[in-house]
Write an enzyme that holds these catalytic residues in place. Structure first.
Site, PDB file in Angstrom:
ATOM      1  N   SER A 122       0.835  -1.381   0.024  1.00 34.43           N
ATOM      2  CA  SER A 122       0.604   0.481   0.099  1.00 34.43           C
ATOM      3  C   SER A 122       0.878   1.238   0.162  1.00 34.43           C
ATOM      4  O   SER A 122       0.735   2.611  -0.360  1.00 34.43           O
ATOM      5  CB  SER A 122      -1.356   0.021   0.878  1.00 34.43           C
ATOM      6  OG  SER A 122      -0.452  -0.758   2.624  1.00 34.43           O
ATOM      7  N   HIS A 143      -2.532  -2.389  -6.777  1.00 37.41           N
ATOM      8  CA  HIS A 143      -2.565  -2.012  -5.010  1.00 37.41           C
ATOM      9  C   HIS A 143      -4.272  -2.482  -5.030  1.00 37.41           C
ATOM     10  O   HIS A 143      -4.989  -1.592  -5.999  1.00 37.41           O
ATOM     11  CB  HIS A 143      -2.169  -0.504  -4.637  1.00 37.41           C
ATOM     12  CG  HIS A 143      -2.819  -0.402  -3.658  1.00 37.41           C
ATOM     13  ND1 HIS A 143      -2.810   0.415  -3.207  1.00 37.41           N
ATOM     14  CD2 HIS A 143      -2.844  -1.311  -2.558  1.00 37.41           C
ATOM     15  CE1 HIS A 143      -3.772   0.750  -2.429  1.00 37.41           C
ATOM     16  NE2 HIS A 143      -3.434  -0.255  -1.197  1.00 37.41           N
ATOM     17  N   GLU A 155      -4.604   0.070  -8.322  1.00 44.63           N
ATOM     18  CA  GLU A 155      -3.506   0.976  -8.885  1.00 44.63           C
ATOM     19  C   GLU A 155      -2.570  -0.213  -9.579  1.00 44.63           C
ATOM     20  O   GLU A 155      -1.930  -1.010  -8.361  1.00 44.63           O
ATOM     21  CB  GLU A 155      -3.026   1.442  -7.222  1.00 44.63           C
ATOM     22  CG  GLU A 155      -4.421   2.736  -6.913  1.00 44.63           C
ATOM     23  CD  GLU A 155      -3.662   3.859  -5.757  1.00 44.63           C
ATOM     24  OE1 GLU A 155      -3.860   4.888  -5.877  1.00 44.63           O
ATOM     25  OE2 GLU A 155      -3.213   2.982  -5.158  1.00 44.63           O
ATOM     26  N   ASN A 193      -3.726   6.062  -1.120  1.00 44.76           N
ATOM     27  CA  ASN A 193      -3.387   6.023  -0.011  1.00 44.76           C
ATOM     28  C   ASN A 193      -2.777   7.668   0.130  1.00 44.76           C
ATOM     29  O   ASN A 193      -3.512   8.130   1.926  1.00 44.76           O
ATOM     30  CB  ASN A 193      -2.289   5.661   0.310  1.00 44.76           C
ATOM     31  CG  ASN A 193      -3.002   3.750   0.961  1.00 44.76           C
ATOM     32  OD1 ASN A 193      -4.594   4.123   1.210  1.00 44.76           O
ATOM     33  ND2 ASN A 193      -2.493   2.723   0.933  1.00 44.76           N
TER      34      ASN A 193
END
Ligand code: 3HC
Length: 289
Positions: A122, A143, A155, A193
């Site tokens: 992450s 991700h 992602e 994130n």
């Protein structure tokens, strides 16, 4: 990866994310080898998959037969040689660079030469994880988001040495499992994130500073900003350890105070309060997943 047959997938790590990824692939008809060194982790992963699929069946999203077929496509193993025929290898082990590099060192020895190699990290740099693997052009980030069976985004992260062919294969694979790929550069936190973790950290600071109770902070964001889940409940879902690792990584990489890590988050992790998976985080849970 052959276009004429479904790709075989290997998932390394049977935690929440690994088992969610395995489930997402199996539901779409792909055979999956789920590897973990811990027999209990494999059992927990399979149990979690069963519960998640049962929930989808209850909601009418899948038949009981399709659920059984999906579970039948997942082979759980503690023997790493079982991943040798996979076209796609996705690693989802603990968010620690040393651990990931050690795991990849062993995986690279048995993985097929032409396999697509991906980490579900992450927040750690894909380029750094790929550096020890020996074929960095075939390595990228994939991700996924928690809960994987529900959230459609993946992602696709292009590291320094990821080839264009690998990016295209990764996007095709993500679409093959019914998810939506977006392409990001290998920058800390990628896109989601980078934006999400500071918001979650701020919610923890707000709680520590007594701005409101956990319930009121969460209700505020659910009813005032139309979030499906309040930020503290979301950290409980993601795992406090995972949120902490992501926050630390952003702070370390950017050296910017806007990414500062809330001490309360660290304290709760030290106390073993990891969220839903441990039965307690900002809230208490009856059953551990
Ligand atoms: N497996 C299968 N289905 C599930 C599920 C699971 N684990 N969890 C929820 N569902 C299904 C439910 O059955 C329900 O299905 P329906 O639409 O057919 O009725 C649907 O999802 C919605 O669930 P609920 O009605 O129980 O509850 P909510 O409406 O609150 O949805 C949620 C739950 C999907 C978790 C929603 O609250 C949500 O999307 N929250 C935000 C999650 C999020 O932001 N995740 C990203 C975290 S960041 C991350 O993962 C990155 C990492 O690197 C940190």
């Amino acid at each position: 990866m052959s276009e004429t047959r479904p790709p075989k997938v290997a998932v390394i790590g049977a935690g929440t994310m690994g088992s969610g990824i395995a489930q997402a692939c199996a539901v779409r008809g792909l055979n999956v080898t789920l590897f973990d060194t811990q027999a209990e982790a494999l059992q927990r992963g399979l149990k979690g998959m069963d519960a998640s699929l049962a929930r989808i069946v209850r909601k009418g999203g899948l038949t009981e037969a399709a659920k059984r077929a999906a579970l039948g496509r997942v082979k759980a193993t503690a023997d790493l040689s079982g991943i040798g025929d996979a076209d796609v290898v996705i690693e989802a082990v603990f968010e620690d660079l040393t651990v990931k590099r050690e795991v990849w060192g062993r995986v690279a020895e048995v993985a097929e030469e032409g396999a697509l190699l991906a980490s579900n990290t992450s927040s750690l740099p894909i380029t750094e994880i790929a550096a020890g693997v020996g074929r960095p052009e075939r390595f990228c980030g994939l991700h996924f988001f928690n809960p994987v069976p529900v959230l459609p985004l993946v992602e696709v992260v292009r590291a320094q040495r990821t080839s264009e062919e690998t990016v295209e294969r990764a996007k095709t694979f993500v679409e093959r499992i019914g998810k939506t790929p977006i392409l990001c550069d290998d920058k800390p936190g990628f896109i989601v994130n980078r934006l999400l973790i500071p918001y979650l950290s701020d919610a923890v600071f707000a709680l520590s500073e007594g701005v409101g109770s956990a319930e009121d902070i969460d209700t505020a964001m659910k009813l005032g900003a139309n979030m499906p889940l309040g930020p503290l409940a979301l950290i409980d879902l993601v795992g406090l350890d995972v949120a902490l690792a992501a926050a630390e990584s952003l702070h370390r990489e950017f050296q910017d105070p806007k990414f500062r890590v809330p001490p309360l988050l660290r304290q709760l992790v030290r106390a073993g309060k990891l969220g839903r998976k441990s039965g307690e985080g900002f809230y208490r849970y009856e059953e551990t997943a």
